[in-house]
Design an enzyme around this catalytic site. Structure first.
Site, PDB file in Angstrom:
ATOM      1  N   GLU A 227       0.923  -1.000   0.085  1.00 40.97           N
ATOM      2  CA  GLU A 227       0.101   0.085  -0.102  1.00 40.97           C
ATOM      3  C   GLU A 227       0.952   1.228   0.102  1.00 40.97           C
ATOM      4  O   GLU A 227       2.046   1.067  -0.096  1.00 40.97           O
ATOM      5  CB  GLU A 227      -0.988   0.024   1.294  1.00 40.97           C
ATOM      6  CG  GLU A 227      -0.184   0.125   2.424  1.00 40.97           C
ATOM      7  CD  GLU A 227       0.352  -1.174   3.323  1.00 40.97           C
ATOM      8  OE1 GLU A 227       0.282  -1.211   4.479  1.00 40.97           O
ATOM      9  OE2 GLU A 227       0.538  -2.005   2.282  1.00 40.97           O
TER      10      GLU A 227
ATOM     11  N   THR B 286      10.591   0.120 -10.672  1.00 41.28           N
ATOM     12  CA  THR B 286       9.484   0.028 -11.485  1.00 41.28           C
ATOM     13  C   THR B 286       9.634   0.968 -12.668  1.00 41.28           C
ATOM     14  O   THR B 286      10.275   1.848 -12.834  1.00 41.28           O
ATOM     15  CB  THR B 286       8.433   0.658 -10.484  1.00 41.28           C
ATOM     16  OG1 THR B 286       8.251   0.140  -9.280  1.00 41.28           O
ATOM     17  CG2 THR B 286       6.918   0.763 -11.364  1.00 41.28           C
TER      18      THR B 286
ATOM     19  N   SER C 267      16.421   0.665 -14.890  1.00 38.88           N
ATOM     20  CA  SER C 267      15.293  -0.316 -15.856  1.00 38.88           C
ATOM     21  C   SER C 267      15.672  -1.627 -15.526  1.00 38.88           C
ATOM     22  O   SER C 267      14.513  -2.604 -15.666  1.00 38.88           O
ATOM     23  CB  SER C 267      15.539   0.192 -17.089  1.00 38.88           C
ATOM     24  OG  SER C 267      16.815   0.063 -17.529  1.00 38.88           O
ATOM     25  N   ASN C 268      16.759  -1.940 -15.288  1.00 39.19           N
ATOM     26  CA  ASN C 268      17.309  -3.617 -14.802  1.00 39.19           C
ATOM     27  C   ASN C 268      18.461  -3.348 -14.023  1.00 39.19           C
ATOM     28  O   ASN C 268      19.459  -2.717 -14.275  1.00 39.19           O
ATOM     29  CB  ASN C 268      17.516  -4.057 -16.398  1.00 39.19           C
ATOM     30  CG  ASN C 268      17.635  -5.575 -16.396  1.00 39.19           C
ATOM     31  OD1 ASN C 268      18.213  -6.239 -15.387  1.00 39.19           O
ATOM     32  ND2 ASN C 268      16.859  -6.284 -17.040  1.00 39.19           N
ATOM     33  N   PHE C 269      18.375  -4.091 -13.061  1.00 37.91           N
ATOM     34  CA  PHE C 269      19.528  -4.286 -12.157  1.00 37.91           C
ATOM     35  C   PHE C 269      20.383  -5.218 -12.385  1.00 37.91           C
ATOM     36  O   PHE C 269      21.609  -5.426 -11.642  1.00 37.91           O
ATOM     37  CB  PHE C 269      18.984  -4.283 -10.561  1.00 37.91           C
ATOM     38  CG  PHE C 269      18.350  -2.914 -10.284  1.00 37.91           C
ATOM     39  CD1 PHE C 269      19.130  -1.866  -9.635  1.00 37.91           C
ATOM     40  CD2 PHE C 269      17.029  -2.798 -10.349  1.00 37.91           C
ATOM     41  CE1 PHE C 269      18.622  -0.768  -9.316  1.00 37.91           C
ATOM     42  CE2 PHE C 269      16.211  -1.513  -9.903  1.00 37.91           C
ATOM     43  CZ  PHE C 269      17.218  -0.368  -9.475  1.00 37.91           C
TER      44      PHE C 269
ATOM     45  N   HIS D   5       8.813 -10.664 -22.517  1.00 36.90           N
ATOM     46  CA  HIS D   5       8.607 -11.012 -21.167  1.00 36.90           C
ATOM     47  C   HIS D   5       7.506 -11.683 -20.634  1.00 36.90           C
ATOM     48  O   HIS D   5       6.383 -11.973 -21.798  1.00 36.90           O
ATOM     49  CB  HIS D   5       8.435  -9.529 -20.475  1.00 36.90           C
ATOM     50  CG  HIS D   5       9.766  -8.689 -20.269  1.00 36.90           C
ATOM     51  ND1 HIS D   5      10.279  -7.882 -21.136  1.00 36.90           N
ATOM     52  CD2 HIS D   5      10.500  -8.581 -19.377  1.00 36.90           C
ATOM     53  CE1 HIS D   5      11.522  -7.349 -20.749  1.00 36.90           C
ATOM     54  NE2 HIS D   5      11.485  -7.978 -19.425  1.00 36.90           N
TER      55      HIS D   5
ATOM     56  N   LYS E  50       3.707  -8.793 -17.078  1.00 36.37           N
ATOM     57  CA  LYS E  50       4.279  -7.347 -17.168  1.00 36.37           C
ATOM     58  C   LYS E  50       3.059  -6.396 -17.850  1.00 36.37           C
ATOM     59  O   LYS E  50       2.674  -6.613 -19.048  1.00 36.37           O
ATOM     60  CB  LYS E  50       5.494  -7.418 -18.084  1.00 36.37           C
ATOM     61  CG  LYS E  50       6.273  -6.185 -18.272  1.00 36.37           C
ATOM     62  CD  LYS E  50       7.667  -6.370 -18.671  1.00 36.37           C
ATOM     63  CE  LYS E  50       8.712  -5.123 -18.763  1.00 36.37           C
ATOM     64  NZ  LYS E  50       8.616  -4.654 -17.530  1.00 36.37           N
TER      65      LYS E  50
ATOM     66  N   GLY F 265      11.188  -1.177 -19.766  1.00 36.97           N
ATOM     67  CA  GLY F 265      12.201  -0.092 -19.549  1.00 36.97           C
ATOM     68  C   GLY F 265      13.393  -0.503 -19.778  1.00 36.97           C
ATOM     69  O   GLY F 265      14.353   0.365 -20.388  1.00 36.97           O
TER      70      GLY F 265
END
Length: 233
Positions: free
Chosen positions: A32, A72, A97-99, A132, A136, A142
């Site tokens: 939340e 996100t 966008s991507n780790f 994906h 998604k 991203g």
């Protein structure tokens, strides 16, 4: 460190496991809207929620001087506003966008290939493809947009568009199927041959580990950052 997770879906749960394995305390797991009480005084927030919730979640944390690592996608039209809020509140914001380590190496490889292909733009047409899982929410991903931005730096392409294109628009094909964690391909096609580079994720663990490493790096820093700075690429 004390880590709060905002967004507790599949990624949030994997991040939770990895954070604990690396010796951190996960002091909050929220689906939340965050409040200071619910966040429980963290050193850093890792935000993996939804495109609709991300901006409000990140804004609240930064305005309360809590560093945020955000993964996100699908809300990036508001990213400049978030970066301004981070600076105004003298805290740290890190967007990826991507780790994944592999994807960030892929980003660097993609830019180098785009630079090498620049003299041959009349001979080769560039296209992107991303695949994906069906859950998604945004398309293109991203990660695909980050790949496109890397190509823009060294080419005549100015913008991207879904599906195959010609001219100044870089085409991105977005496919949603099964439970695919993420596959990204860059193609340079001519009348006689094709060059392709591709990254395939086998699971979400690489993304989650990278997010935790980013969260370890960020506290104490002021400004706006990405995985390039974390990994020294």
């Amino acid at each position: 460190m004390k880590i709060a997770l905002v967004g507790y879906g599949k990624m949030g749960k994997i991040i939770h496991q990895i954070a604990l394995k690396r010796g951190h305390d996960v002091v909050a797991t929220l689906d939340e809207t965050p409040t200071l009480e619910k966040l429980n005084n963290p050193d850093v927030v890792i935000e993996f929620s939804s495109p609709e919730s991300a901006f409000g979640n990140i804004k609240f944390c930064l305005e309360n001087k809590i560093p945020v690592v955000a993964g996100t996608t699908g809300w990036l039209e508001k990213k400049p506003e978030i970066e301004k809020i981070a600076l105004e509140n003298e805290t740290g914001f890190l967007y990826g966008s991507n780790f994944s380590l592999g994807v960030n190496l892929f980003f660097a490889l993609n830019e180098k290939l785009a630079e090498m292909m620049a003299p041959f733009q009349n001979d080769y047409n560039c296209q992107l493809e991303e695949i994906h899982h069906i859950h998604k929410l945004d398309a293109p991903s991203g990660t695909a947009i980050s790949i496109a931005e890397g190509i823009f730096k060294h080419s005549d392409y100015k913008t991207w568009k879904l599906d195959e294109t010609q001219g100044a628009e870089l085409g991105i094909t977005a496919i949603r199927e099964g439970e695919v964690p993420g596959t990204h391909s860059v193609f340079y096609r001519s009348e006689v041959d094709e060059i392709e580079i591709k990254h395939t994720a086998f699971n979400r663990n690489g993304f989650a580990l990278g997010a935790v490493i980013a969260a370890e790096w960020l506290p104490g820093k002021v400004g706006n950052f990405g995985m390039k700075q974390v990994l020294g690429l």
